[in-house]
Design a protein around this motif. Structure first.
Motif, PDB file in Angstrom:
ATOM      1  N   UNK A 189       2.226  -2.962   4.141  1.00 42.42           N
ATOM      2  CA  UNK A 189       1.394  -1.550   4.154  1.00 42.42           C
ATOM      3  C   UNK A 189       0.117  -1.877   5.270  1.00 42.42           C
ATOM      4  N   UNK A 190      -0.550  -3.136   5.555  1.00 42.37           N
ATOM      5  CA  UNK A 190      -1.339  -3.689   6.287  1.00 42.37           C
ATOM      6  C   UNK A 190      -0.856  -3.355   7.645  1.00 42.37           C
ATOM      7  N   UNK A 191       0.882  -3.907   8.144  1.00 41.75           N
ATOM      8  CA  UNK A 191       0.666  -3.763   9.214  1.00 41.75           C
ATOM      9  C   UNK A 191       0.789  -2.773   9.565  1.00 41.75           C
ATOM     10  N   UNK A 192       1.349  -1.705   9.297  1.00 40.21           N
ATOM     11  CA  UNK A 192       1.477   0.116   9.487  1.00 40.21           C
ATOM     12  C   UNK A 192       0.559   0.290   9.992  1.00 40.21           C
ATOM     13  N   UNK A 193      -0.853   0.071   8.135  1.00 42.34           N
ATOM     14  CA  UNK A 193      -2.076   0.554   8.887  1.00 42.34           C
ATOM     15  C   UNK A 193      -2.676  -0.358  10.008  1.00 42.34           C
ATOM     16  N   UNK A 199       2.591  15.024  -0.597  1.00 41.26           N
ATOM     17  CA  UNK A 199       2.109  14.554   0.396  1.00 41.26           C
ATOM     18  C   UNK A 199       3.007  15.315   1.958  1.00 41.26           C
ATOM     19  N   UNK A 200       4.081  15.683   1.628  1.00 42.88           N
ATOM     20  CA  UNK A 200       4.407  16.378   2.558  1.00 42.88           C
ATOM     21  C   UNK A 200       3.201  17.582   2.830  1.00 42.88           C
ATOM     22  N   UNK A 252       3.794   5.020   4.429  1.00 47.82           N
ATOM     23  CA  UNK A 252       2.778   4.237   4.247  1.00 47.82           C
ATOM     24  C   UNK A 252       2.538   5.348   2.228  1.00 47.82           C
ATOM     25  N   UNK A 253       2.824   6.371   2.787  1.00 51.06           N
ATOM     26  CA  UNK A 253       2.763   7.502   1.759  1.00 51.06           C
ATOM     27  C   UNK A 253       3.448   7.451   0.262  1.00 51.06           C
ATOM     28  N   UNK A 254       4.244   7.792   0.754  1.00 48.68           N
ATOM     29  CA  UNK A 254       5.627   7.935   0.507  1.00 48.68           C
ATOM     30  C   UNK A 254       6.067   6.452  -0.577  1.00 48.68           C
TER      31      UNK A 254
END
Length: 81
Positions: free
Chosen positions: A13-17, A69-70, A43-45
């Motif tokens: 998650x940190x890498x995606x952020x 989320x969608x 990330x949300x899913x």
């Protein structure tokens, strides 16, 4: 084993952020907004399934939360593109 899975998930998650932040600050264009929103959706899913532990929840509950989320990402895309 569960502890390492949590740490790997948080690192992911940190890498995606970090990737979304770098993409948003280094480049411009409509496609950048789309990429950042796609990363945000992933990330949300991931958060919904793993950290809120809805992977094994009733199917209707997963659909409601994923639909929210969608809707949220879709409305953000609609007003920013």
């Amino acid at each position: 084993m569960k502890r390492f899975a949590l740490e790997i998930g948080l690192a992911g998650l940190l890498l995606l952020t970090l990737g979304a932040w770098l993409l948003g600050h280094e480049m411009t264009g409509t496609w950048v907004i789309g990429c950042v929103l796609a990363i945000t959706f992933v990330k949300g899913q991931w958060l919904i399934d793993e950290f809120m532990e809805l992977r094994h929840a009733p199917q209707w509950l997963r659909w409601v939360i994923s639909g929210w989320l969608v809707l949220l990402v879709g409305m953000t895309a609609l007003f920013n593109m």
